[in-house]
Design a protein around this motif. Sequence first.
Motif, PDB file in Angstrom:
ATOM      1  N   UNK A 101       0.955  -1.095  -0.034  1.00 28.07           N
ATOM      2  CA  UNK A 101      -0.106   0.158   0.046  1.00 28.07           C
ATOM      3  C   UNK A 101       0.914   1.331  -0.156  1.00 28.07           C
ATOM      4  N   UNK A 102       0.660   1.981  -0.723  1.00 25.31           N
ATOM      5  CA  UNK A 102       1.264   3.516  -0.688  1.00 25.31           C
ATOM      6  C   UNK A 102       0.786   4.297   0.539  1.00 25.31           C
ATOM      7  N   UNK A 103       1.598   4.588   1.406  1.00 27.46           N
ATOM      8  CA  UNK A 103       1.358   5.483   2.618  1.00 27.46           C
ATOM      9  C   UNK A 103       1.053   6.931   2.266  1.00 27.46           C
ATOM     10  N   UNK A 104       0.106   7.336   2.653  1.00 25.57           N
ATOM     11  CA  UNK A 104       0.085   8.813   2.397  1.00 25.57           C
ATOM     12  C   UNK A 104      -0.276   9.623   3.708  1.00 25.57           C
ATOM     13  N   UNK A 105       0.658  10.180   4.479  1.00 26.99           N
ATOM     14  CA  UNK A 105       0.706  10.780   5.746  1.00 26.99           C
ATOM     15  C   UNK A 105      -0.062  12.262   5.263  1.00 26.99           C
ATOM     16  N   UNK A 106      -0.485  13.023   6.389  1.00 30.95           N
ATOM     17  CA  UNK A 106      -1.082  14.297   6.290  1.00 30.95           C
ATOM     18  C   UNK A 106      -0.026  15.236   5.987  1.00 30.95           C
ATOM     19  N   UNK A 107       1.229  15.156   6.508  1.00 30.17           N
ATOM     20  CA  UNK A 107       2.150  16.314   6.771  1.00 30.17           C
ATOM     21  C   UNK A 107       3.442  16.170   5.961  1.00 30.17           C
ATOM     22  N   UNK A 108       3.731  14.962   5.176  1.00 30.06           N
ATOM     23  CA  UNK A 108       5.121  14.892   4.889  1.00 30.06           C
ATOM     24  C   UNK A 108       5.214  15.816   3.691  1.00 30.06           C
TER      25      UNK A 108
END
Length: 311
Positions: free
Chosen positions: A277-284
């Motif tokens: 899964x592609x991990x998509x954080x809010x603040x990177x």
Amino acid sequence: MDNANGNTIVLGDVEVIRVVEWQGPFGPAAGLVPRAGERLWRDNEDWLAPDHLRPEDGTAVMALQTWVLRSGGTTVLVDTGVGNGRERPGTPLFHRREGDFLGALARAGVRPQDVDYVVNTHLHADHVGWNTRDGQDTDGAAGEWTPSFPNARYLIPAADDHHFGPRGRYAGGEREDDRLTYEDSVAPVHRAGQAVLWEGSHRIDEHLTLEAAPGHTPGSSVLRLASGTDRAVFVGDLLHSPVQILSPSCDSCFCMDPRQTAATRREVLGRAADLRELVVPAHFGGAGAVEVRREGEGFGIFRWAAYGPGR
């Protein structure tokens, strides 16, 4: 970031567009992730800089951003940033900000009336700010907050709505910024009849599902995307910095229940590594999204997201 220049990923039948409200130095890295330790930052500064760390003074670099998902004719926004003109006396970076977020959305091809769903992964101030805007911009009275997206259903975790709302006395202690955030960015959505409270899990469509991921806040959640063979997970504030991928037991200073957050983080990263899964954080900052792999007791960076032109 300029969305006109291709800040887009296509995952199966879902188009993902990144809209950045602000990106820059946030504060001391050692204060952002206190348990990481100086050595973890120092040993990885060659690749953390410049998108996640400013080595010369140890400052963490972060972004405030929204992810636009176009799925089967439906337009979904994941988190809505800080907003303009907000009273946030406890957080100078967020206090009375003025920016061109709605203009950035427009340049990405999204008009407010086109949005079908707004996802708030949790109810911290930097995730709900553009839920609303000043009523004078929407044929209302000046100083009256009205929903920015008039046709959208706002998907709000019920546990956070209780905790941060008046029933929970604004995070249990009537913290001023929490009270102000709820009153200008959440309560108007309720009054407009556009709020949808959910618990456990909530399916948006055949590709998108919300799941509870508590710890950072009582109602913190993740949004899972599955389309064809592609997978992604939008993790909100489970991650504030890539050092938490390397050492998933390290929480940010903003996590309300560090032990639970660490367990949730490890579970989410483990699944992401196993299912790619592609991990998509809010603040990177930087690429903003990443694939991870298992490494020893923690995880490592497999590769960063690559963007291409939208369809």
